[in-house]
Design an enzyme around this catalytic site. Structure first.
Site, PDB file in Angstrom:
ATOM      1  N   LYS A  30      44.205  45.469  27.974  1.00 18.39           N
ATOM      2  CA  LYS A  30      42.961  44.692  28.128  1.00 18.39           C
ATOM      3  C   LYS A  30      41.828  45.271  27.268  1.00 18.39           C
ATOM      4  CE  LYS A  30      44.200  41.493  31.024  1.00 18.39           C
ATOM      5  NZ  LYS A  30      44.175  40.096  30.580  1.00 18.39           N
TER       6      LYS A  30
ATOM      7  N   HIS B  72      48.381  40.997  44.937  1.00 16.32           N
ATOM      8  CA  HIS B  72      47.219  41.884  45.104  1.00 16.32           C
ATOM      9  C   HIS B  72      46.959  42.081  46.595  1.00 16.32           C
ATOM     10  CE1 HIS B  72      46.129  40.588  40.875  1.00 16.32           C
ATOM     11  NE2 HIS B  72      46.143  41.895  40.823  1.00 16.32           N
TER      12      HIS B  72
ATOM     13  N   GLY C  57      47.895  29.570  36.798  1.00 13.82           N
ATOM     14  CA  GLY C  57      47.584  30.814  37.507  1.00 13.82           C
ATOM     15  C   GLY C  57      46.355  30.679  38.397  1.00 13.82           C
ATOM     16  N   LEU C  58      46.073  31.738  39.135  1.00 13.36           N
ATOM     17  CA  LEU C  58      44.909  31.761  40.042  1.00 13.36           C
ATOM     18  C   LEU C  58      43.623  31.433  39.273  1.00 13.36           C
ATOM     19  CD1 LEU C  58      43.568  32.575  42.774  1.00 13.36           C
ATOM     20  CD2 LEU C  58      43.550  34.922  41.915  1.00 13.36           C
ATOM     21  N   VAL C  59      43.393  32.166  38.196  1.00 10.55           N
ATOM     22  CA  VAL C  59      42.139  32.004  37.444  1.00 10.55           C
ATOM     23  C   VAL C  59      42.158  30.725  36.619  1.00 10.55           C
ATOM     24  CG1 VAL C  59      40.790  32.993  35.543  1.00 10.55           C
ATOM     25  CG2 VAL C  59      41.688  34.480  37.345  1.00 10.55           C
TER      26      VAL C  59
ATOM     27  N   TYR D 166      48.311  48.419  31.631  1.00  5.76           N
ATOM     28  CA  TYR D 166      47.609  47.133  31.721  1.00  5.76           C
ATOM     29  C   TYR D 166      46.173  47.277  31.207  1.00  5.76           C
ATOM     30  CZ  TYR D 166      45.641  43.063  34.193  1.00  5.76           C
ATOM     31  OH  TYR D 166      45.013  41.890  34.529  1.00  5.76           O
TER      32      TYR D 166
ATOM     33  N   ARG E  63      36.350  48.250  47.764  1.00  4.25           N
ATOM     34  CA  ARG E  63      36.644  47.220  46.766  1.00  4.25           C
ATOM     35  C   ARG E  63      35.707  46.029  46.927  1.00  4.25           C
ATOM     36  NH1 ARG E  63      39.106  50.844  45.150  1.00  4.25           N
ATOM     37  NH2 ARG E  63      41.269  51.005  44.476  1.00  4.25           N
TER      38      ARG E  63
ATOM     39  N   GLY F  13      47.154  29.600  30.628  1.00  2.00           N
ATOM     40  CA  GLY F  13      47.429  30.148  31.961  1.00  2.00           C
ATOM     41  C   GLY F  13      46.902  29.241  33.059  1.00  2.00           C
TER      42      GLY F  13
ATOM     43  N   ARG G  76      50.829  39.579  55.534  1.00  2.00           N
ATOM     44  CA  ARG G  76      51.308  40.559  56.524  1.00  2.00           C
ATOM     45  C   ARG G  76      50.770  40.219  57.920  1.00  2.00           C
ATOM     46  NH1 ARG G  76      52.483  45.820  54.918  1.00  2.00           N
ATOM     47  NH2 ARG G  76      53.168  46.047  57.076  1.00  2.00           N
TER      48      ARG G  76
ATOM     49  N   SER H  36      39.694  42.754  32.956  1.00  2.00           N
ATOM     50  CA  SER H  36      39.756  43.114  34.364  1.00  2.00           C
ATOM     51  C   SER H  36      38.904  44.359  34.588  1.00  2.00           C
ATOM     52  CB  SER H  36      41.210  43.399  34.711  1.00  2.00           C
ATOM     53  OG  SER H  36      41.281  44.186  35.851  1.00  2.00           O
ATOM     54  N   SER H  37      38.464  44.555  35.829  1.00  2.00           N
ATOM     55  CA  SER H  37      37.619  45.725  36.104  1.00  2.00           C
ATOM     56  C   SER H  37      38.409  47.029  35.986  1.00  2.00           C
ATOM     57  CB  SER H  37      37.001  45.601  37.495  1.00  2.00           C
ATOM     58  OG  SER H  37      38.019  45.416  38.445  1.00  2.00           O
ATOM     59  N   CYS H  38      39.752  46.969  35.897  1.00  2.00           N
ATOM     60  CA  CYS H  38      40.520  48.211  35.793  1.00  2.00           C
ATOM     61  C   CYS H  38      40.418  48.845  34.404  1.00  2.00           C
ATOM     62  CB  CYS H  38      41.977  47.995  36.175  1.00  2.00           C
ATOM     63  SG  CYS H  38      42.852  47.043  34.960  1.00  2.00           S
TER      64      CYS H  38
HETATM   65  N1  LIG Z   1      43.714  37.944  39.999  1.00  2.00           N
HETATM   66  C1  LIG Z   1      42.748  38.845  39.933  1.00  2.00           C
HETATM   67  O1  LIG Z   1      42.339  39.428  40.930  1.00  2.00           O
HETATM   68  C2  LIG Z   1      42.121  39.172  38.620  1.00  2.00           C
HETATM   69  C3  LIG Z   1      41.075  40.103  38.626  1.00  2.00           C
HETATM   70  C4  LIG Z   1      40.476  40.429  37.431  1.00  2.00           C
HETATM   71  C5  LIG Z   1      40.895  39.834  36.264  1.00  2.00           C
HETATM   72  N2  LIG Z   1      41.890  38.925  36.280  1.00  2.00           N
HETATM   73  C6  LIG Z   1      42.312  38.382  34.980  1.00  2.00           C
HETATM   74  O2  LIG Z   1      42.406  36.975  34.984  1.00  2.00           O
HETATM   75  C7  LIG Z   1      43.472  36.579  34.131  1.00  2.00           C
HETATM   76  C8  LIG Z   1      44.395  35.646  34.908  1.00  2.00           C
HETATM   77  O3  LIG Z   1      44.852  36.274  36.088  1.00  2.00           O
HETATM   78  P1  LIG Z   1      45.500  35.466  37.298  1.00  2.00           P
HETATM   79  O4  LIG Z   1      45.222  36.240  38.510  1.00  2.00           O
HETATM   80  O5  LIG Z   1      45.113  34.039  37.208  1.00  2.00           O
HETATM   81  O6  LIG Z   1      47.063  35.629  36.974  1.00  2.00           O
HETATM   82  P2  LIG Z   1      48.271  34.675  37.402  1.00  2.00           P
HETATM   83  O7  LIG Z   1      47.929  33.912  38.629  1.00  2.00           O
HETATM   84  O8  LIG Z   1      49.481  35.533  37.379  1.00  2.00           O
HETATM   85  O9  LIG Z   1      48.335  33.637  36.206  1.00  2.00           O
HETATM   86  C9  LIG Z   1      48.702  34.044  34.932  1.00  2.00           C
HETATM   87  C10 LIG Z   1      49.065  32.821  34.130  1.00  2.00           C
HETATM   88  O10 LIG Z   1      49.474  33.272  32.836  1.00  2.00           O
HETATM   89  C11 LIG Z   1      50.646  32.565  32.475  1.00  2.00           C
HETATM   90  N3  LIG Z   1      51.454  33.358  31.564  1.00  2.00           N
HETATM   91  C12 LIG Z   1      51.884  34.629  31.709  1.00  2.00           C
HETATM   92  N4  LIG Z   1      52.634  35.004  30.662  1.00  2.00           N
HETATM   93  C13 LIG Z   1      52.665  33.919  29.826  1.00  2.00           C
HETATM   94  C14 LIG Z   1      53.278  33.676  28.582  1.00  2.00           C
HETATM   95  N5  LIG Z   1      54.013  34.615  27.969  1.00  2.00           N
HETATM   96  N6  LIG Z   1      53.118  32.461  28.013  1.00  2.00           N
HETATM   97  C15 LIG Z   1      52.397  31.500  28.630  1.00  2.00           C
HETATM   98  N7  LIG Z   1      51.775  31.672  29.795  1.00  2.00           N
HETATM   99  C16 LIG Z   1      51.914  32.879  30.396  1.00  2.00           C
HETATM  100  C17 LIG Z   1      51.377  32.349  33.783  1.00  2.00           C
HETATM  101  O11 LIG Z   1      52.297  31.307  33.602  1.00  2.00           O
HETATM  102  P3  LIG Z   1      53.381  30.936  34.743  1.00  2.00           P
HETATM  103  O12 LIG Z   1      52.617  30.124  35.737  1.00  2.00           O
HETATM  104  O13 LIG Z   1      54.415  30.164  34.018  1.00  2.00           O
HETATM  105  O14 LIG Z   1      53.881  32.259  35.273  1.00  2.00           O
HETATM  106  C18 LIG Z   1      50.220  32.016  34.713  1.00  2.00           C
HETATM  107  O15 LIG Z   1      49.885  30.645  34.632  1.00  2.00           O
HETATM  108  C19 LIG Z   1      44.158  37.852  33.673  1.00  2.00           C
HETATM  109  O16 LIG Z   1      43.713  38.174  32.377  1.00  2.00           O
HETATM  110  C20 LIG Z   1      43.691  38.894  34.627  1.00  2.00           C
HETATM  111  O17 LIG Z   1      43.592  40.150  34.032  1.00  2.00           O
HETATM  112  C21 LIG Z   1      42.521  38.566  37.428  1.00  2.00           C
END
Ligand SMILES: NC(=O)c1ccc[n+]([C@@H]2O[C@H](COP(=O)([O-])OP(=O)(O)OC[C@H]3O[C@@H](n4cnc5c(N)ncnc54)[C@H](OP(=O)(O)O)[C@@H]3O)[C@@H](O)[C@H]2O)c1
Length: 327
Positions: free
Chosen positions: A156, A195, A30-32, A152, A225, A27, A203, A123-125
């Site tokens: 998790k 989010h 993604g953000l994380v 979700y 939050r 991933g 906005r 996640s905290s949820c």
């Molecule tokens: N964002 C938050 O506020 C938050 C808070 C708490 C926990 N988290 C946890 O942190 C983790 C990452 O979250 P995030 O915010 O970084 O999410 P994100 O920005 O949506 O990134 C998710 C990543 O996962 C990849 N992905 C999704 N489905 C896939 C698949 N089938 N095969 C390969 N790659 C796949 C996506 O690829 P693409 O780039 O190709 O779409 C993306 O790079 C999650 O487990 C989430 O629960 C996030």
């Protein structure tokens, strides 16, 4: 009862995540994942990545082949189907099934490939809707979940149990961490799936640009939050990989919360929006309060460094830099 953990030594850090480790960040776009990959590279580790276009992590056989060939020392599982209240309530099937599949496939493949360390991000949820605040790790599975993101959350929770099972049955040094709400560069600003914080930035930016006199936001504004900058989260993840090897998930947060109304005021200020802010209380609020107890994380030697207002200003500047000139 205290949840503090013994302070780890620097020697144990070197044995759990030796300098120059090879680490697969699932991933990484993604953000994380992008923040964790940046941080690991800055710390001198070798970061392995594979985009979804080349490897769909729901595909267990191909994921196992990839990890057997790549032979990383550690995996950070930051790939997931992620979204806000609207996306969660519209697509519960994908939120349940994609996340279960990714977790089953990546964690089992890491074990099969002999990967020594793995960090699973939940996640905290996962915590009960009405858990005592601040939420301690021990409150997991002690009450009903928030219905708007139950699918979700259950996926998790299954991931946490999977990690614990690999530890107990196979002695694997795999761990779980539960981050609070995150924000920062790389965030999703699509109003359909984002989010709360990037949605507010967008906005208010658009309202300020178009001189809109009032912005109406979902809910009452009263839920509380907590928000952590993703660079702080990345530092916490690396710290856990270096020093933590226990069964229980570790909360990752900053230990402070604010109301959505206060958050909206801060974002309006940062974006320069001077109009009115209205609240549509007929829309769902979600969980009334969500603040993580970070005693365990703090005792492992982590403290966040980026204050919220500064983090929002940095995120806003990053997003502006991504926009085409006319937007
Ligand atoms: N964002 C938050 O506020 C938050 C808070 C708490 C926990 N988290 C946890 O942190 C983790 C990452 O979250 P995030 O915010 O970084 O999410 P994100 O920005 O949506 O990134 C998710 C990543 O996962 C990849 N992905 C999704 N489905 C896939 C698949 N089938 N095969 C390969 N790659 C796949 C996506 O690829 P693409 O780039 O190709 O779409 C993306 O790079 C999650 O487990 C989430 O629960 C996030």
């Amino acid at each position: 009862m205290t949840t503090e953990l013994p302070v780890p030594s620097e020697e144990s850090a070197r044995s759990l995540l030796p300098p120059g480790s090879r680490i697969f960040v699932a991933g990484h776009r993604g953000l994380v994942g992008s923040a964790v990959a940046r941080r690991l590279a800055d710390d001198g580790h070798e970061v392995l990545t594979r985009g979804r276009d080349r490897l769909d992590l729901r595909d267990a056989a191909r994921t196992e082949t990839f990890l057997r060939e790549a032979r990383p020392d550690a995996v950070v599982l930051a790939a997931a189907k992620v979204g806000g209240i609207m996306a969660n309530s519209t697509y519960p099937v994908q939120f349940l099934e994609d996340n279960l599949r990714i977790q089953l496939s990546v964690i089992a493949a890491a074990h099969a490939a002999g990967t020594r360390r793995l960090l699973f991000l939940g996640s905290s949820c996962i915590y009960p809707r009405l858990a005592a605040q601040p939420i301690r790790e021990e409150s997991l599975l002690t009450g009903e979940l928030e219905p708007t993101n139950e699918a979700y959350a259950l996926a998790k929770i299954a991931g946490i149990v999977q990690i614990q099972s690999y530890r107990r049955q196979y002695g694997r040094s795999y761990i779980s961490a539960m981050p609070t709400n995150l924000y920062g560069p790389g965030d999703n600003f699509d109003l359909e799936t984002s989010h709360v914080l990037p949605a507010l930035i967008r906005r208010f930016h658009e309202a300020q640009r178009d001189a809109v006199p009032e912005v109406t936001l979902w809910g009452s504004g009263s839920p509380r939050r907590e928000f952590l900058h993703v660079d702080d989260l990345a530092a916490a993840c690396v710290r856990l990989l270096e020093v933590y090897d226990g069964d229980e998930p570790i909360n990752i947060g900053c230990g402070e919360d604010l109301t959505i109304r206060e958050l909206a005021e801060t974002v309006a200020e940062v974006t320069g929006y001077r109009g009115r802010v209205g609240w549509d209380a007929s829309k769902p609020d979600g969980t009334p309060r969500k603040l993580l107890d970070v005693t365990r994380l703090t005792s492992l030697g982590f403290a966040p460094r980026i204050p919220l207002r500064e983090g929002i200003a940095r995120t806003y500047a990053w997003w502006l830099g991504q926009l085409p000139p006319s937007v």
